[in-house]
Design a protein around this motif. Structure first.
Motif, PDB file in Angstrom:
ATOM      1  N   LEU A 168       0.423  -1.223  -0.090  1.00 23.25           N
ATOM      2  CA  LEU A 168       0.025   0.285  -0.399  1.00 23.25           C
ATOM      3  C   LEU A 168       1.218   1.277   0.048  1.00 23.25           C
ATOM      4  O   LEU A 168       1.596   1.563   0.848  1.00 23.25           O
ATOM      5  CB  LEU A 168      -0.574  -0.003   1.256  1.00 23.25           C
ATOM      6  CG  LEU A 168      -1.821  -0.984   1.663  1.00 23.25           C
ATOM      7  CD1 LEU A 168      -2.728  -1.396   2.376  1.00 23.25           C
ATOM      8  CD2 LEU A 168      -3.173  -0.565   0.112  1.00 23.25           C
ATOM      9  N   VAL A 169       1.242   2.375  -0.828  1.00 25.53           N
ATOM     10  CA  VAL A 169       1.806   3.133  -1.191  1.00 25.53           C
ATOM     11  C   VAL A 169       0.727   4.213  -1.535  1.00 25.53           C
ATOM     12  O   VAL A 169       0.155   4.635  -2.324  1.00 25.53           O
ATOM     13  CB  VAL A 169       2.575   2.945  -2.312  1.00 25.53           C
ATOM     14  CG1 VAL A 169       3.560   4.002  -2.651  1.00 25.53           C
ATOM     15  CG2 VAL A 169       2.948   1.797  -2.303  1.00 25.53           C
ATOM     16  N   GLU A 170       1.445   5.453  -0.894  1.00 24.97           N
ATOM     17  CA  GLU A 170       0.393   6.408   0.005  1.00 24.97           C
ATOM     18  C   GLU A 170       1.053   7.266  -2.521  1.00 24.97           C
ATOM     19  O   GLU A 170       2.406   6.899  -2.928  1.00 24.97           O
ATOM     20  CB  GLU A 170       1.474   7.605   0.182  1.00 24.97           C
ATOM     21  CG  GLU A 170       1.410   7.534   1.604  1.00 24.97           C
ATOM     22  CD  GLU A 170      -0.263   7.939   1.519  1.00 24.97           C
ATOM     23  OE1 GLU A 170      -0.702   8.305   1.087  1.00 24.97           O
ATOM     24  OE2 GLU A 170      -0.786   7.043   2.819  1.00 24.97           O
ATOM     25  N   GLY A 171       0.218   7.791  -3.256  1.00 25.96           N
ATOM     26  CA  GLY A 171      -0.142   8.275  -4.773  1.00 25.96           C
ATOM     27  C   GLY A 171       1.485   9.846  -4.204  1.00 25.96           C
ATOM     28  O   GLY A 171       1.994   9.633  -5.501  1.00 25.96           O
ATOM     29  N   THR A 172       1.663  10.293  -3.040  1.00 23.85           N
ATOM     30  CA  THR A 172       2.747  11.530  -2.946  1.00 23.85           C
ATOM     31  C   THR A 172       3.761  10.593  -3.311  1.00 23.85           C
ATOM     32  O   THR A 172       5.133  11.843  -3.397  1.00 23.85           O
ATOM     33  CB  THR A 172       2.341  12.210  -1.983  1.00 23.85           C
ATOM     34  OG1 THR A 172       2.252  11.387  -0.916  1.00 23.85           O
ATOM     35  CG2 THR A 172       1.702  13.026  -2.451  1.00 23.85           C
TER      36      THR A 172
END
Length: 436
Positions: free
Chosen positions: A367-371
């Motif tokens: 799960l990765v932050e889009g920023t």
């Protein structure tokens, strides 16, 4: 087949045999020299040259033009090999008649393969710098002697390549120092002799010249700013409540930055106001915050990181606002941001403990932050997602999809599976990524 008689082994026979042996030795010299000079590390040769080794200095000089070096060695090697084969054919034809050609082919192939190719090249590859230093001065003489012929050969080769649409640049570098170091670090990491953290730090330092402030700046939407027209008490409270020591001041709209306030400068001004003869805490409302603020330092978004770091050190400042070609505010960058590209994330007691930009799920997805920047993700997980067209993970997905995806949409590209987990307005907030 003619019989072999004692007269066959005359002085001419022995001179021819000696000539073949000499030519094989020269062939071994050319083959070993080519391998040693092309495999030798220029860094190690420079270390030898700095210690006063003349051979290493000569090796550095002749390897600056690899095309001329290899051309001279190949020319010399081919001449002696062809001459040795011709002499062997004549000699063995004298001994075995018509069968001499077949015998000469078999014998010379064996001798050249073992003694003129495999043996000298194996020795050279085990001690390239030592052998390069020994042969460099002789090879330099050979290059000077054969340079006219090599120049003609190079010209013919370029004309032939040009006829097939291949252009060559005679002044182009034959190797890249950065690529050589990066390759050595990659091999060292694979073999376990270089730790991942050491590799990342060294590669981060090498990459500074190839990256711009736009790639690592804090986007303007995330900049903490203060309205210069607010009351001094409100500004003081905002500065004291911020984890940052430097905050931009704006008037009217956030794009109109009029200065940068430093927490220490503001506190000094407050102390001076309060400690004046007629001063008290109520006097803070008369404080002129703009008079305390420093002028804003603006930099173009295309500035290379190494150049920007030098400017920070030269100006003795750590904070700059980034603008585009039209002068519009794009973000901000600090010296700490650049240093973090080398040493990794730096945190102190004033940094807010936020959520990690990525985490691994029990199913093996991430799960990765889009920023999160693509470079940081690659660096953390040893991935190789491309960052030429986008800086962030969300930007990469939007670029590949050619649209702003909706929640739940799934994509596969560059060897990875992407799923949009959440979206806020037109921004991809969180994605789920899994290597295919």
């Amino acid at each position: 087949m003619d019989p072999v008689t004692p007269a066959t082994f005359d002085i001419t026979f022995w001179l021819t045999a000696a000539g073949i042996i000499l030519l094989l030795a020269l062939s071994a010299f050319f083959s070993g020299s080519e391998t040693a000079l092309t495999a030798a590390s220029r860094a190690k040769l420079r270390a030898r040259a700095d210690k006063g080794e003349a051979g290493a200095e000569a090796a550095l000089i002749i390897t600056e033009d690899n095309e001329r070096l290899i051309g001279s060695l190949l020319l010399g090697n081919n001449v002696v090999n062809i001459l040795a084969a011709s002499l062997a054919t004549a000699l063995l034809t004298q001994l075995f008649g018509a069968n001499g050609v077949a015998v000469a082919t078999l014998v010379m192939t064996t001798l050249v393969l073992i003694f003129s190719e495999v043996l000298p090249k194996t020795y050279a590859i085990t001690r390239p710098e030592a052998m390069a230093s020994k042969v460099a001065r002789l090879v330099r003489v050979l290059i000077r002697v054969l340079s006219p012929v090599v120049a003609v050969v190079r010209a013919i080769v370029r004309v032939i390549l040009l006829a097939f649409g291949v252009k060559t640049d005679p002044d182009s570098a034959m190797f890249s120092v950065r690529d050589e170091i990066a390759g050595a670090l990659a091999i060292g990491h694979q073999e376990g002799t270089v730790e991942k953290e050491d590799r990342d730090r060294l590669l981060g330092a090498l990459d500074l010249a190839e990256r711009t402030v736009e790639e690592i700046m804090l986007h303007r939407s995330q900049i903490e700013m203060i309205d210069a027209e607010a009351s001094p008490a409100a500004i003081l409270s905002a500065v004291l409540g911020s984890p940052h020591t430097r905050l931009p001041l704006y008037k009217g709209e956030r794009e109109n930055v009029v200065g940068v306030i430093h927490a220490k400068d503001l506190l000094r001004a407050v102390e001076k106001t309060v400690r004046d003869e007629d001063g008290n805490f109520a006097s803070i409302r008369d404080l002129d915050v703009l008079a305390v603020a420093m002028p804003a330092y603006f930099v173009p978004e295309t500035t290379p990181l190494d150049e920007q770091m030098r400017e920070f050190l030269k100006r003795r400042t750590h904070f700059a606002l980034v603008v585009d070609e039209y002068g519009d505010l794009k973000g901000l960058i600090t010296l700490e941001d650049i240093i973090e590209e080398i040493v990794g994330e730096i945190s102190d007691e004033f940094d807010l403990a936020g959520e990690q930009p990525f985490k691994k799920t029990p199913e093996g997805d991430f799960l990765v932050e889009g920023t999160m920047t693509i470079r940081d993700l690659n660096r953390a997980l040893d991935w190789h997602l491309p960052d030429e067209e986008a800086n962030t993970v969300a930007g990469l997905v939007i670029h590949e999809a050619q649209t702003i995806p909706a929640e739940g949409q799934v994509f596969s590209f560059h060897g990875f599976h992407f799923e949009v987990v959440s979206r806020k307005e037109n921004r991809l907030a969180k994605l789920k990524i899994r290597p295919l």
